[in-house]
Design a protein around this motif. Structure first.
Motif, PDB file in Angstrom:
ATOM      1  N   LEU A  27       0.836  -1.202   0.000  1.00  0.00           N
ATOM      2  CA  LEU A  27       0.000   0.000   0.000  1.00  0.00           C
ATOM      3  C   LEU A  27       0.873   1.255   0.000  1.00  0.00           C
ATOM      4  CD1 LEU A  27      -2.697  -1.124   2.593  1.00  0.00           C
ATOM      5  CD2 LEU A  27      -2.893  -1.111   0.091  1.00  0.00           C
ATOM      6  N   GLY A  28       0.578   2.171  -0.896  1.00  0.00           N
ATOM      7  CA  GLY A  28       1.363   3.392  -1.032  1.00  0.00           C
ATOM      8  C   GLY A  28       2.535   3.266  -1.985  1.00  0.00           C
ATOM      9  N   ARG A  29       2.826   2.068  -2.423  1.00  0.00           N
ATOM     10  CA  ARG A  29       3.901   1.865  -3.407  1.00  0.00           C
ATOM     11  C   ARG A  29       3.399   2.282  -4.796  1.00  0.00           C
ATOM     12  NH1 ARG A  29       8.183   0.950   0.121  1.00  0.00           N
ATOM     13  NH2 ARG A  29       7.554  -0.574   1.701  1.00  0.00           N
ATOM     14  N   ILE A  30       4.323   2.533  -5.694  1.00  0.00           N
ATOM     15  CA  ILE A  30       3.978   3.011  -7.030  1.00  0.00           C
ATOM     16  C   ILE A  30       4.263   1.941  -8.069  1.00  0.00           C
ATOM     17  CG2 ILE A  30       4.481   4.724  -8.819  1.00  0.00           C
ATOM     18  CD1 ILE A  30       5.236   6.652  -6.559  1.00  0.00           C
ATOM     19  N   LEU A  31       3.247   1.615  -8.844  1.00  0.00           N
ATOM     20  CA  LEU A  31       3.408   0.689  -9.955  1.00  0.00           C
ATOM     21  C   LEU A  31       3.568   1.510 -11.231  1.00  0.00           C
ATOM     22  CD1 LEU A  31       1.389  -2.528 -10.654  1.00  0.00           C
ATOM     23  CD2 LEU A  31       1.829  -0.903 -12.485  1.00  0.00           C
ATOM     24  N   VAL A  32       4.632   1.246 -11.977  1.00  0.00           N
ATOM     25  CA  VAL A  32       4.882   1.916 -13.249  1.00  0.00           C
ATOM     26  C   VAL A  32       4.637   0.920 -14.373  1.00  0.00           C
ATOM     27  CG1 VAL A  32       6.535   3.172 -14.670  1.00  0.00           C
ATOM     28  CG2 VAL A  32       6.620   3.383 -12.176  1.00  0.00           C
ATOM     29  N   ARG A  33       3.681   1.232 -15.220  1.00  0.00           N
ATOM     30  CA  ARG A  33       3.353   0.388 -16.380  1.00  0.00           C
ATOM     31  C   ARG A  33       3.807   1.123 -17.638  1.00  0.00           C
ATOM     32  NH1 ARG A  33       2.911  -2.691 -20.290  1.00  0.00           N
ATOM     33  NH2 ARG A  33       0.891  -3.355 -21.135  1.00  0.00           N
ATOM     34  N   THR A  34       4.818   0.578 -18.311  1.00  0.00           N
ATOM     35  CA  THR A  34       5.352   1.178 -19.520  1.00  0.00           C
ATOM     36  C   THR A  34       4.678   0.553 -20.728  1.00  0.00           C
ATOM     37  OG1 THR A  34       7.470   1.531 -18.416  1.00  0.00           O
ATOM     38  CG2 THR A  34       7.450   1.675 -20.810  1.00  0.00           C
ATOM     39  N   THR A  35       4.069   1.385 -21.558  1.00  0.00           N
ATOM     40  CA  THR A  35       3.360   0.920 -22.748  1.00  0.00           C
ATOM     41  C   THR A  35       3.911   1.642 -23.973  1.00  0.00           C
ATOM     42  OG1 THR A  35       1.616   2.606 -22.881  1.00  0.00           O
ATOM     43  CG2 THR A  35       1.305   0.835 -21.267  1.00  0.00           C
ATOM     44  N   PRO A  36       3.626   1.142 -25.185  1.00  0.00           N
ATOM     45  CA  PRO A  36       4.071   1.842 -26.389  1.00  0.00           C
ATOM     46  C   PRO A  36       3.517   3.264 -26.489  1.00  0.00           C
ATOM     47  CG  PRO A  36       3.427  -0.408 -26.920  1.00  0.00           C
ATOM     48  CD  PRO A  36       3.013  -0.167 -25.497  1.00  0.00           C
ATOM     49  N   ASP A  37       2.376   3.521 -25.835  1.00  0.00           N
ATOM     50  CA  ASP A  37       1.766   4.851 -25.871  1.00  0.00           C
ATOM     51  C   ASP A  37       2.308   5.788 -24.802  1.00  0.00           C
ATOM     52  OD1 ASP A  37       0.043   4.103 -27.981  1.00  0.00           O
ATOM     53  OD2 ASP A  37      -1.334   3.176 -26.543  1.00  0.00           O
ATOM     54  N   GLY A  38       3.086   5.240 -23.875  1.00  0.00           N
ATOM     55  CA  GLY A  38       3.627   6.050 -22.794  1.00  0.00           C
ATOM     56  C   GLY A  38       3.435   5.360 -21.455  1.00  0.00           C
ATOM     57  N   PRO A  39       4.036   5.897 -20.389  1.00  0.00           N
ATOM     58  CA  PRO A  39       3.940   5.273 -19.062  1.00  0.00           C
ATOM     59  C   PRO A  39       2.691   5.703 -18.301  1.00  0.00           C
ATOM     60  CG  PRO A  39       5.432   7.129 -18.965  1.00  0.00           C
ATOM     61  CD  PRO A  39       4.994   7.020 -20.402  1.00  0.00           C
TER      62      PRO A  39
END
Length: 213
Positions: A27-39
């Motif tokens: 909880l409170g952590r950050i998930l970064v999802r990198t996609t071809p359209d941007g993060p």
């Protein structure tokens, strides 16, 4: 002045712990999802723990299958499953290799890339609803089975990364029964969320699906 979230990536050691330790600590952590359209970045606000052979609600309760193979480790990988013939749900594998425990990501606050999430979540009435529930979260982040087995602790280039963010103090963490889980697996108070956070999904008890006639 509020300190900026810590952008240090979480290590495999973070996930190589018992699931009931990892889940509230996400909880409170950050998930970064990198996609071809941007993060897209998401602050986690609600999760649910599943403890393999100890847990009738877990996909791994009855052993290893092609579907749940990623759950058996190593920790720090992404487990994605498809449910009800229409939705994907995203989990993070934790615990020692071979144990098959994982944390379902149930809800979060989109903090970066909201414009991309909105394009995927056209039915959301506002940004607080973009990732309010596990299927909505996966949809907002563009998650599908192609991400199953992704190493979220890879040194670089992973489409999914977890950052340290701002951990939530224990007095702000709440727990209760898991949403929509039937039978013995539904009684565990293994859903964890941030108190009073507007992005947390509402609790719903299990309701058997009616067969069409």
């Amino acid at each position: 002045m509020i300190a900026a979230p810590d952008r240090t990536p979480l290590t495999r050691e973070f996930f190589d712990r018992p699931v009931l330790d990892v889940a509230p600590d996400l909880l409170g952590r950050i998930l970064v999802r990198t996609t071809p359209d941007g993060p897209i970045e998401l602050r986690l606000t609600e999760v649910e723990a599943y403890d393999g052979p100890n847990d009738p609600g877990s996909h791994a309760y009855r052993g290893r299958t092609a579907r749940n193979d990623v759950m058996f480790g190593p920790p720090g990988h992404v487990y994605v499953y498809f449910t009800y013939g229409m939705w994907h749900c995203m989990n993070l594998v934790c615990g020692p290799g071979g144990w098959a425990s994982a944390v379902l990501l149930r809800a979060g606050e989109v903090t970066e890339g909201a414009e991309l999430a909105r394009k995927r979540r056209l039915s959301a009435r506002n940004d607080k609803e973009l990732a309010k529930g596990p299927a909505r979260l996966a949809t907002a982040l563009g998650v599908d089975r192609s991400l199953d087995g992704t190493d979220a602790c890879a040194p670089e280039g992973s489409p999914v990364t977890l950052l340290a963010g701002t951990p939530v103090h224990s007095d702000q963490v709440r727990s209760g029964p898991r949403t929509g889980v039937a039978g013995d697996g539904g009684i565990h108070p293994w859903r964890f969320w941030i108190a009073n956070d507007p992005t947390v999904s509402p609790y719903r008890a299990h309701a058997p699906r009616r067969r069409s006639t």
